[in-house]
Each structure stands twice: as structure tokens, then as C-alpha cells.
Design a protein around this motif. Structure first.
Motif, mmCIF file in Angstrom:
data_model
loop_
_atom_site.group_PDB
_atom_site.id
_atom_site.type_symbol
_atom_site.label_atom_id
_atom_site.label_comp_id
_atom_site.label_asym_id
_atom_site.label_seq_id
_atom_site.Cartn_x
_atom_site.Cartn_y
_atom_site.Cartn_z
ATOM 1 N N THR A 322 0.848 -1.189 0.000
ATOM 2 C CA THR A 322 0.000 0.000 0.000
ATOM 3 C C THR A 322 0.884 1.240 0.000
ATOM 4 O O THR A 322 2.095 1.156 0.221
ATOM 5 N N LEU A 323 0.238 2.387 -0.205
ATOM 6 C CA LEU A 323 0.981 3.649 -0.135
ATOM 7 C C LEU A 323 1.566 3.826 1.266
ATOM 8 O O LEU A 323 2.675 4.354 1.418
ATOM 9 N N ALA A 324 0.826 3.369 2.265
ATOM 10 C CA ALA A 324 1.283 3.548 3.653
ATOM 11 C C ALA A 324 2.641 2.902 3.890
ATOM 12 O O ALA A 324 3.463 3.424 4.646
ATOM 13 N N ASP A 325 2.891 1.772 3.197
ATOM 14 C CA ASP A 325 4.185 1.085 3.369
ATOM 15 C C ASP A 325 5.337 1.976 2.927
ATOM 16 O O ASP A 325 6.430 1.903 3.474
ATOM 17 N N ARG A 326 5.099 2.767 1.883
ATOM 18 C CA ARG A 326 6.175 3.580 1.293
ATOM 19 C C ARG A 326 6.268 4.972 1.929
ATOM 20 O O ARG A 326 7.227 5.695 1.665
ATOM 21 N N LEU A 327 5.226 5.320 2.676
ATOM 22 C CA LEU A 327 5.132 6.696 3.185
ATOM 23 C C LEU A 327 6.362 7.138 3.979
ATOM 24 O O LEU A 327 6.884 8.241 3.745
ATOM 25 N N PRO A 328 6.880 6.320 4.901
ATOM 26 C CA PRO A 328 8.033 6.791 5.693
ATOM 27 C C PRO A 328 9.221 7.170 4.810
ATOM 28 O O PRO A 328 9.906 8.156 5.087
ATOM 29 N N HIS A 329 9.437 6.421 3.732
ATOM 30 C CA HIS A 329 10.575 6.701 2.846
ATOM 31 C C HIS A 329 10.359 8.037 2.113
ATOM 32 O O HIS A 329 11.276 8.853 2.010
ATOM 33 N N GLN A 334 11.750 13.594 1.259
ATOM 34 C CA GLN A 334 11.258 14.897 0.755
ATOM 35 C C GLN A 334 10.369 15.541 1.823
ATOM 36 O O GLN A 334 9.133 15.506 1.738
ATOM 37 N N PRO A 335 10.985 16.146 2.824
ATOM 38 C CA PRO A 335 10.186 16.630 3.957
ATOM 39 C C PRO A 335 9.197 17.740 3.601
ATOM 40 O O PRO A 335 8.236 17.948 4.340
ATOM 41 N N ASP A 336 9.410 18.442 2.468
ATOM 42 C CA ASP A 336 8.425 19.484 2.143
ATOM 43 C C ASP A 336 7.367 19.007 1.151
ATOM 44 O O ASP A 336 6.521 19.792 0.712
ATOM 45 N N ALA A 337 7.384 17.728 0.821
ATOM 46 C CA ALA A 337 6.349 17.194 -0.082
ATOM 47 C C ALA A 337 5.068 16.956 0.709
ATOM 48 O O ALA A 337 5.107 16.462 1.833
ATOM 49 N N LYS A 338 3.946 17.316 0.116
ATOM 50 C CA LYS A 338 2.640 17.050 0.722
ATOM 51 C C LYS A 338 2.051 15.826 0.037
ATOM 52 O O LYS A 338 1.715 15.878 -1.154
ATOM 53 N N VAL A 339 1.970 14.743 0.772
ATOM 54 C CA VAL A 339 1.504 13.479 0.200
ATOM 55 C C VAL A 339 0.025 13.302 0.536
ATOM 56 O O VAL A 339 -0.381 13.501 1.679
ATOM 57 N N HIS A 340 -0.748 12.920 -0.475
ATOM 58 C CA HIS A 340 -2.184 12.685 -0.291
ATOM 59 C C HIS A 340 -2.492 11.258 -0.739
ATOM 60 O O HIS A 340 -2.295 10.907 -1.902
ATOM 61 N N ALA A 369 8.832 17.089 -6.337
ATOM 62 C CA ALA A 369 7.508 16.450 -6.404
ATOM 63 C C ALA A 369 7.624 15.082 -7.077
ATOM 64 O O ALA A 369 7.035 14.094 -6.615
ATOM 65 N N ARG A 370 8.422 15.022 -8.157
ATOM 66 C CA ARG A 370 8.599 13.722 -8.846
ATOM 67 C C ARG A 370 9.334 12.741 -7.947
ATOM 68 O O ARG A 370 9.002 11.551 -7.905
ATOM 69 N N ALA A 371 10.345 13.232 -7.240
ATOM 70 C CA ALA A 371 11.125 12.340 -6.373
ATOM 71 C C ALA A 371 10.234 11.734 -5.290
ATOM 72 O O ALA A 371 10.309 10.536 -4.993
ATOM 73 N N ALA A 372 9.360 12.554 -4.722
ATOM 74 C CA ALA A 372 8.479 12.036 -3.664
ATOM 75 C C ALA A 372 7.492 11.028 -4.256
ATOM 76 O O ALA A 372 7.274 9.949 -3.688
ATOM 77 N N ALA A 373 6.908 11.363 -5.416
ATOM 78 C CA ALA A 373 5.911 10.464 -6.021
ATOM 79 C C ALA A 373 6.540 9.136 -6.419
ATOM 80 O O ALA A 373 5.885 8.078 -6.368
#
Ligand code: ADP
Length: 378
Positions: A322-329, A334-340, A369-373
Motif C-alpha cells: 500500500t501507499l502507507a508502506d512507502r510513506l516513511p521513505h 522529501q520533507p516538504d512534499a505534501k503526500v495525499h 515532487a517527482r522524487a516524492a511520487a
């Protein structure tokens, strides 16, 4: 008593209306298609939006009914209005967004710039259109298309023979739409919001980058758009909102042609993927604005805190989790990325979330933004 908004459809657009509803003290109720919908965080009922009795029962105590999608049948919308329930956007306005042929007819009547188009009921109609347009054109189903499904570039009527065969089904509207194959430099989108009492506000025009007919990235504002392009886009969207009486958020998808014209591709009468950046990049998000508009409350400021915001869609998502698994990475890198995260199961091509980054330097913002996605890729 808190104001109560009823949203038909339980997708990510309904989900993203929940935080501003909480902030402004509104109650939000959702009529979802299935259990476990993306909007399950709101008070959710499951029911069929094609069924007038189900929708009337859902809407009984709400102050306004609005939508996550444009597919609610006109008969159901009219039943709501006849029962004295406020519906925004109205059935009359939504009618234009529900059928691409009706949309082209109305926009043409209003003198707004659209690609050359024709109504097709037989393959011979398409052959004639092809002959007039250099042997290639775009064919679209009038109803029910999304994310490029129902859009084909063709050079022969044989390529859409099955669409002609299916036109006997009343749900198709009985005709197809042919359009000139527009030679465009880029795709733009202009969002505005309009209250029933008439006020309109606009966000900056954005560039939308499509891959395989699906929005992949959005740059806000569209680079180099200040001045003529921004003025034309805003003026087109304001005219559409006023003349069609749209209430709530209206997104107008546009082509910037290689010969410097701005043509309307499509209308969406709801918050739109090209406006997701406003959650993090604008003083008032499109979701908050939509709620304010449909409740006929004063509209919010559409200013931006940073010169640039870039939104990257997470399409498909990780196939092994899931997305949640990858969220910590992603958050760590990218601490200023806003993930939804839309709370949907990953599936190839499905819109399961997005990332927005805002800042002063466009190249840097795009990179981040690309790096976070990328952390959420399959
Ligand atoms: P959907 O309703 O599925 O989003 P659209 O009508 O917006 O379908 O078309 C999807 C994409 O197909 C557009 O974003 C654009 O890239 C391309 N497209 C649509 N119409 C035309 C056209 N007339 N000329 C060139 N490309 C087009």
C-alpha cells in the motif's frame, strides 16, 4: 445546527472535501457506491445513485446536495429539486457536463472557442468528417468517458465500428462526437468557483501534462502564462460559469494550440484533478471553495503562498503493498512534499494519491515532487 452537505459519490474528490468540512464545522455525508470507498472517513451510506428513492432518502436532511462525479441521471436530479432540495451544480448546468455533444453544442452557441466538431450517427458521417479534416480526427463517446476512455484518434470509421454498433443503447445518447485533431502546444486548465448568488473567483491557469489520456502532472501557474494566456483562460471560464449558471467549482480543460489559440476541450462541474495543488498551494483549496460555493457562503481568497506548485499523480501505486508502506521513505526523503493518499487499493493506472510541492524555483519544485511520487511507483 451545523450546515450539512450531502455528496453523491464516494471517490477521492468526496474524500478531499472532508478536511475543509471539518475545519468549517460542516457536517458532510456521502452516498458511496460501495463499502470501503475512498470517502469512508465521512458519514457514509452505501446506495445506488441511479435510484431516485435511495437518493431522496439520503438527501432528506441535508442543506445542499453536491457531487463527486457527473453521472447522476437527470431524472434523479430533477426528483431532488422537485422535493425542494438544493442541488448544486443544478441539473440544468450538469446536463451540459454529462454529454460531450451537448457540451459542444452549448459552447458553440455561446460563441466560445472549441475545436471543429460534428455529431455522428453513422460511419458515413465520420467518413465525411475525415475527408474534411485531412484524414485523421478524434472520436469520442458522448457519455460516460473518463481518463481518456472513450477517446480515440482514428483515420477510418472501421476503428470505432463497435461504438457505432452500440449506439442503439439509450445510455450512449445515440450519437458520437467527432473533433478535429487539435495541434496543441500544451494542455491548460482553468478553475473558477461560482456561488448561486453570482460571485465568481478564479485560480491561476495551470498546465496539465497528460500521459495516455490521464493527467500525470500539473504545474501552477502554467509557465509563461501571465498576461494574454491567463486573461483568455480566465475570461473563458468566467463566461462558461455565468452563461451556464454553474454553481460550485468549474474546471475548464483547454488546449493552447500551436497557432496560439485557446480552445475548450472539456468542462467538469466539480473539483478537478488539475486543482488538487490548491490544497497545499492556495489560500483556499478547491474543495473548501466548492463547499463554500454550494452553500452560497462568501468565497475564499485564491492567492498562492509560493510562486510555483507542482502536483504529481500517483498512478497505480505499489503493486506489492500500500501507499502507507512507502510513506516513511517518501516523507523522510522529501520533507516538504505534501503526500495525499486516497485510501484506495493500488491497481495499474488507478489514481490512488498525489504529491504536491511548492516553492520558488520551478525546476527544484518539479524535481522534488517527482522524487516524492517515485517512492509510490509500482
Ligand atoms: P476524458 O473525458 O476521458 O478526460 P478528453 O475529452 O478530456 O477525455 O480527452 C482526453 C485527452 O485526449 C485530452 O486530455 C487530450 O490529450 C486528448 N484529446 C482530446 N480531444 C482532443 C482533440 N480534439 N485533439 C487532440 N487531442 C485531444
Amino acid at each position: 445546527m451545523a450546515l450539512t452537505v450531502g455528496v453523491i459519490g464516494g471517490g477521492q474528490l468526496a474524500r478531499m472535501m472532508v478536511p475543509p468540512a471539518i475545519h468549517l464545522g460542516f457536517e458532510i455525508r456521502v452516498l458511496a457506491e460501495t463499502e470501503g470507498s475512498s470517502a469512508r472517513l465521512a458519514a457514509t451510506e452505501v446506495g445506488d445513485y441511479h435510484d431516485a428513492q435511495t437518493v431522496l432518502a439520503f438527501a432528506r436532511d441535508v442543506d445542499v446536495v453536491t457531487f463527486d462525479h457527473e453521472h447522476v441521471p437527470q431524472s434523479v436530479l430533477r426528483a431532488l429539486v422537485e422535493a425542494g432540495i438544493a442541488v448544486h451544480p443544478t441539473p440544468e448546468a450538469l446536463f451540459v457536463a454529462q454529454d460531450k455533444l451537448v457540451m459542444r453544442e452549448r459552447l458553440t452557441d455561446l460563441g466560445l472557442p472549441v475545436p471543429d466538431w460534428a455529431r455522428l450517427t453513422t460511419p458515413a458521417d465520420l467518413d465525411a468528417f475525415l475527408a474534411d479534416h485531412g484524414g485523421r480526427c478524434v472520436v469520442k463517446t458522448a457519455r460516460g468517458g473518463y481518463d481518456g476512455k472513450g477517446v480515440r484518434v482514428v483515420s477510418s470509421s472501421d476503428e470505432v465500428a463497435h461504438w457505432f454498433d452500440g449506439l442503439g443503447d439509450p445510455s450512449t445518447g445515440g450519437a458520437l462526437l467527432a473533433e478535429e485533431l487539435v495541434s496543441f502546444r500544451r494542455e491548460l486548465a482553468q478553475s473558477v468557483a461560482r456561488r448561486p448568488s453570482g460571485d465568481i473567483v478564479a485560480w491561476p491557469v495551470v498546465e496539465s501534462i497528460q500521459r495516455d489520456g490521464v493527467c500525470a502532472e500539473v504545474i501552477a501557474p502554467a509557465p509563461g502564462s501571465a498576461g494574454r494566456v491567463a486573461d483568455m483562460a480566465e475570461s473563458i471560464a468566467r463566461t462558461v460559469a455565468e452563461r451556464l449558471g454553474v454553481t460550485g467549482v468549474l474546471a475548464v480543460e483547454l488546449f493552447e494550440t500551436t497557432d496560439d489559440r485557446i480552445l475548450i476541450n472539456e468542462l467538469a462541474m466539480r473539483p478537478h484533478n488539475t486543482g488538487h495543488w490548491t490544497i497545499d498551494g492556495s489560500t483556499t483549496s478547491q474543495f473548501e471553495q466548492h463547499l463554500r460555493a454550494v452553500l452560497d457562503l462568501p468565497l475564499g481568497d485564491t492567492g498562492t503562498a509560493s510562486p510555483w506548485s507542482v502536483m504529481v499523480n500517483i498512478l497505480g501505486g505499489p503493486l506489492d503493498g500500500t501507499l502507507a508502506d512507502r510513506l516513511p521513505h517518501a516523507l523522510g526523503d522529501q520533507p516538504d512534499a505534501k503526500v495525499h493518499d486516497y485510501g484506495k487499493s493500488p491497481r495499474p493506472g488507478r489514481k490512488v494519491g498525489h504529491v504536491t510541492v511548492s516553492g520558488d524555483d520551478l525546476d527544484e519544485v518539479v524535481f522534488r515532487a517527482r522524487a516524492a511520487a517515485e517512492f509510490f511507483a509500482g
